[in-house]
Design a protein around this motif. Sequence first.
Motif, PDB file in Angstrom:
ATOM      1  N   HIS B 128       0.851  -1.198   0.000  1.00 43.57           N
ATOM      2  CA  HIS B 128       0.000   0.000   0.000  1.00 43.57           C
ATOM      3  C   HIS B 128       0.885   1.245   0.000  1.00 43.57           C
ATOM      4  CE1 HIS B 128      -3.820   1.982   0.372  1.00 43.57           C
ATOM      5  NE2 HIS B 128      -3.308   2.773   1.292  1.00 43.57           N
ATOM      6  N   TYR B 129       0.874   1.968  -1.119  1.00 41.65           N
ATOM      7  CA  TYR B 129       1.783   3.096  -1.291  1.00 41.65           C
ATOM      8  C   TYR B 129       1.072   4.376  -1.694  1.00 41.65           C
ATOM      9  CZ  TYR B 129       5.347  -0.521  -1.210  1.00 41.65           C
ATOM     10  OH  TYR B 129       6.147  -1.567  -0.841  1.00 41.65           O
ATOM     11  N   LEU B 152      -4.098  -1.219  -7.754  1.00 39.39           N
ATOM     12  CA  LEU B 152      -4.691  -2.054  -8.792  1.00 39.39           C
ATOM     13  C   LEU B 152      -4.241  -3.502  -8.611  1.00 39.39           C
ATOM     14  CD1 LEU B 152      -6.327  -2.391 -11.346  1.00 39.39           C
ATOM     15  CD2 LEU B 152      -4.392  -1.576 -12.664  1.00 39.39           C
ATOM     16  N   GLY B 153      -3.003  -3.682  -8.169  1.00 39.47           N
ATOM     17  CA  GLY B 153      -2.498  -5.026  -7.938  1.00 39.47           C
ATOM     18  C   GLY B 153      -2.864  -5.569  -6.566  1.00 39.47           C
ATOM     19  N   LEU B 235      -6.209  -2.987 -20.351  1.00 36.99           N
ATOM     20  CA  LEU B 235      -5.209  -3.540 -19.431  1.00 36.99           C
ATOM     21  C   LEU B 235      -5.865  -3.985 -18.124  1.00 36.99           C
ATOM     22  CD1 LEU B 235      -2.167  -1.070 -19.819  1.00 36.99           C
ATOM     23  CD2 LEU B 235      -2.425  -3.357 -20.810  1.00 36.99           C
ATOM     24  N   VAL B 236      -6.720  -3.131 -17.558  1.00 38.06           N
ATOM     25  CA  VAL B 236      -7.304  -3.473 -16.254  1.00 38.06           C
ATOM     26  C   VAL B 236      -8.208  -4.688 -16.380  1.00 38.06           C
ATOM     27  CG1 VAL B 236      -9.250  -1.858 -16.421  1.00 38.06           C
ATOM     28  CG2 VAL B 236      -8.452  -2.594 -14.191  1.00 38.06           C
ATOM     29  N   ARG B 237      -8.884  -4.813 -17.515  1.00 34.31           N
ATOM     30  CA  ARG B 237      -9.764  -5.970 -17.680  1.00 34.31           C
ATOM     31  C   ARG B 237      -8.969  -7.252 -17.862  1.00 34.31           C
ATOM     32  NH1 ARG B 237     -14.456  -2.617 -20.965  1.00 34.31           N
ATOM     33  NH2 ARG B 237     -15.145  -1.547 -19.082  1.00 34.31           N
ATOM     34  N   HIS B 384      -5.882   5.756 -10.918  1.00 34.13           N
ATOM     35  CA  HIS B 384      -6.318   4.402 -10.581  1.00 34.13           C
ATOM     36  C   HIS B 384      -7.382   3.993 -11.581  1.00 34.13           C
ATOM     37  CE1 HIS B 384      -4.681   5.927  -6.815  1.00 34.13           C
ATOM     38  NE2 HIS B 384      -4.442   4.682  -6.480  1.00 34.13           N
ATOM     39  N   VAL B 385      -7.300   2.781 -12.042  1.00 30.11           N
ATOM     40  CA  VAL B 385      -8.337   2.302 -12.954  1.00 30.11           C
ATOM     41  C   VAL B 385      -8.968   1.042 -12.379  1.00 30.11           C
ATOM     42  CG1 VAL B 385      -7.333   3.301 -15.026  1.00 30.11           C
ATOM     43  CG2 VAL B 385      -6.673   0.999 -14.328  1.00 30.11           C
ATOM     44  N   TYR B 386     -10.196   0.840 -12.771  1.00 26.33           N
ATOM     45  CA  TYR B 386     -10.990  -0.309 -12.339  1.00 26.33           C
ATOM     46  C   TYR B 386     -11.695  -0.836 -13.579  1.00 26.33           C
ATOM     47  CZ  TYR B 386     -10.177   2.028  -7.893  1.00 26.33           C
ATOM     48  OH  TYR B 386      -9.572   2.625  -6.818  1.00 26.33           O
ATOM     49  N   PRO B 387     -12.191  -2.066 -13.536  1.00 22.38           N
ATOM     50  CA  PRO B 387     -12.911  -2.539 -14.727  1.00 22.38           C
ATOM     51  C   PRO B 387     -14.064  -1.612 -15.106  1.00 22.38           C
ATOM     52  CG  PRO B 387     -12.422  -4.382 -13.286  1.00 22.38           C
ATOM     53  CD  PRO B 387     -12.011  -3.137 -12.542  1.00 22.38           C
ATOM     54  N   ASP B 388     -14.711  -0.967 -14.131  1.00 22.91           N
ATOM     55  CA  ASP B 388     -15.887  -0.160 -14.443  1.00 22.91           C
ATOM     56  C   ASP B 388     -15.646   1.346 -14.468  1.00 22.91           C
ATOM     57  OD1 ASP B 388     -15.454  -0.624 -11.696  1.00 22.91           O
ATOM     58  OD2 ASP B 388     -17.469   0.027 -11.186  1.00 22.91           O
TER      59      ASP B 388
END
Lengths: 474, 474
Positions: B128-129, B152-153, B235-237, B384-388
């Motif tokens: 966590h950074y 994301l990871g 990429l995130v998906r 930050h990216v998320y699938p949605d």
Amino acid sequence: AHPLIDTAPAARLDHARGQSLPDWIALRSGRIPFFPDGVAHPASREEVRQLLDYAREHGVHLIPYGGGTSVTGHVNVVADYPTLTVSLARMDRLVQLDGESGLATFQAGVNGPALEARLAEHGFTLGHYPQSFEYSTLGGWAATRSSGQFSLGYGRIERLVAGMRVETPRGEMVLPPFPASAAGPDLKEVFLGSEGRLGIITEVTVRVTRRPETEYCGGCFFPAFGAGMAAVRELVRRRLLMLRLATAAETGLGLVLSGRPDLVRWLSRYLRLRGVGEERCLLVYAAAGTAKDVALARRETRRVSRRLGGVDLGAAAGGSWYRNRFFLPYLRNTLWEAGYAGDALETAVPWSRAAQLVDQLAKTLDRALNGVGERVHVFTHLSHVYPDGCSIYVTCIFRLAEDPGETLARWRALKRAASQAIVAHGGTISHQHGVGTDHREFLGAEKGPLGLEHLRETGRFFDPAGFMNPGKLF
Amino acid sequence: AHPLIDTAPAARLDHARGQSLPDWIALRSGRIPFFPDGVAHPASREEVRQLLDYAREHGVHLIPYGGGTSVTGHVNVVADYPTLTVSLARMDRLVQLDGESGLATFQAGVNGPALEARLAEHGFTLGHYPQSFEYSTLGGWAATRSSGQFSLGYGRIERLVAGMRVETPRGEMVLPPFPASAAGPDLKEVFLGSEGRLGIITEVTVRVTRRPETEYCGGCFFPAFGAGMAAVRELVRRRLLMLRLATAAETGLGLVLSGRPDLVRWLSRYLRLRGVGEERCLLVYAAAGTAKDVALARRETRRVSRRLGGVDLGAAAGGSWYRNRFFLPYLRNTLWEAGYAGDALETAVPWSRAAQLVDQLAKTLDRALNGVGERVHVFTHLSHVYPDGCSIYVTCIFRLAEDPGETLARWRALKRAASQAIVAHGGTISHQHGVGTDHREFLGAEKGPLGLEHLRETGRFFDPAGFMNPGKLF
């Protein structure tokens, strides 16, 4: 009565109970103490609102009803008091699909097959497959924090739900979908698992994904349960998908139930040659994605299991589980006809306590009916794994008594013994079935006295008159 | 005073404010309206309890204090009222490590470097950074729903927190770690993001993982922001890790700040040859795991970005961001010395509204100080990216006024304009900084009137006297 309310006896009987063993005993013995006095089938948020207002004004208890597949008493009428059951069955529309974001908004009464069919038309899937999938509903999944057979890949319902609308006695809660937020406590979490105590979930926005090109389901035998557990722990940390790991007892039962004794004999010889004997445990694993993704995942899974002594039989061992994955609940019927009751218990614990709790539950349940001179057959598998722990799913089979009341007493003895063992070992009182009436007395052990009081206060806030699904959860 | 309380002026000044721009203005101008009257440094849960009881009995406001890195006013004294600040700095022990489950329990005051150092001794990492990593604390991360550069990871703090202990004015909440549970609403979620309003988080159990064998950080230029967004969405998906995608304006600023004009000239020529011109946008991506995992992820990432017109420069373009990743906040100091204020705003939205909100925020902020004849320089990236959906992180740079009050007024104008645009476009009022004092007036727009009232009721439940961190969150 209100024009939306059906008071016909058939509708009232149909919606009187769920699918728990006590529900079966009640329905088959005809000993059903209480029925709903009416059943309503609203088609819109506005009609749900009308029914809530009607129930409050007339001092009527209200029970939200999805697919009626609860196995912990969520939909039961528990008191001799005027009660209205509100079925969401007509509220099954796809309200909106935001394909770019992968967000689909459905009315909450949509059931599993209808939801997946609507998404498939657009190339999407939700991927939520509880064993009750054929009947259970999106709103029910959210209200009970459901998990599904592929939740390791797609995520439990808590992760799949991005937004909700809830009609509470105090007014509507609109919870818009954000990918993530730091704006204070996440209020979705108040309603996920609220079991109809705070209001009726009318719409749910879920995170959907493109349907995978291909899916694969394989099976692998381990020489002992410990080796299987070590394997699934590594698989989950490498983001590989496992579906279930059965103990030797449950693996043996599965082979018997296959109805192919010759095949099983040959299989046993082959496994013995490969070093897997009587303590064999079956792991069913999966992979999904492009053909390349699946090939890679299969290779990695085999590599992990081989290192731990597993003998991979691929689709030959995984396919039959996959084909029958929604069929197992129906076995209870066959058992019943043969004079046996079948029931399932479940929990989740950190890995460091998992092996011990698996053993303890088997021992506890095995002797739980010694007092009445009855045997209990116990079959266990891990149904969901996480990097930090796993769920434990235990099926108990025991003889029906002549008197339904005595069968119920046997069930109660098993339930109490198991729940006490679970709490003593730091497990959750439910990983996937919810609290309802059946786990309610143990909720305080999990949430603590202050946590329980906070939940009750939350109930009083959203439902000051206390007419929403009383007797459930807290 | 209580023996645990330090009333020395230096300690009081040190703990008076956080790191928001209004905090900087206050500290640098010496215009600090209120200070805490004392600062306590408890070393145990018992001492935290004593301080809570002391504050309640003496009618004193209490502010929990972690690393003091809040950028939204969480630790500020907001009223002329006796106030005690409770620093958790001494509570930094590793209480328990369950290596088999990957669960580590720390006292809540442990800061980022100390936490990672203790975990590294055992081969683990939390991962966590946040940019405040050097000072901010585990308890602070939990209390503000923090996210980090590698979330994301590893997952945001909500996913990393498995259990907590919280001393509330009403008593202690013990939230044990379960891998997952269906036993009613998840009460951890009440305290994640509670910003000190409900009690003091004293211990946190986090999900930790084995340290990756190797890590990689690469960079890739896209011909336009839209192409970059399409790439990160894919990429995130595919579960590949992206760290940030900068707009053309921010990419240009980064190249200027590199201080290597010759190199930048050659880079520009090379990119033009490859079809990437003035609208170039830099994506920084990452990979972690075994050498094989990393090689595979790099290959897949390059394949995705190439298809969308990206020119991958590998570690040459990613490494410098990685080396400076905790350094950027210090730039504010340099800017200030040059007569400029720098501040960051952020939100998150579903993908379908992201491009529009990026544009709208740039336009809104660009003209927000037109009235006073000042320009605002706006730099944006997706952090930050998320699938949605994704978060949007906007840095604004504008001139300091002669009068600190006027600088503050400029900041307020920007904040209000941005927050209004965010709410109007369905974004969350904060993706990673929390609510504090600065986003408080917009919380109602996000939670709705009933949701806001529920939060306040929750505050009254755990803190009936209302002395915990008043003026923040709700």
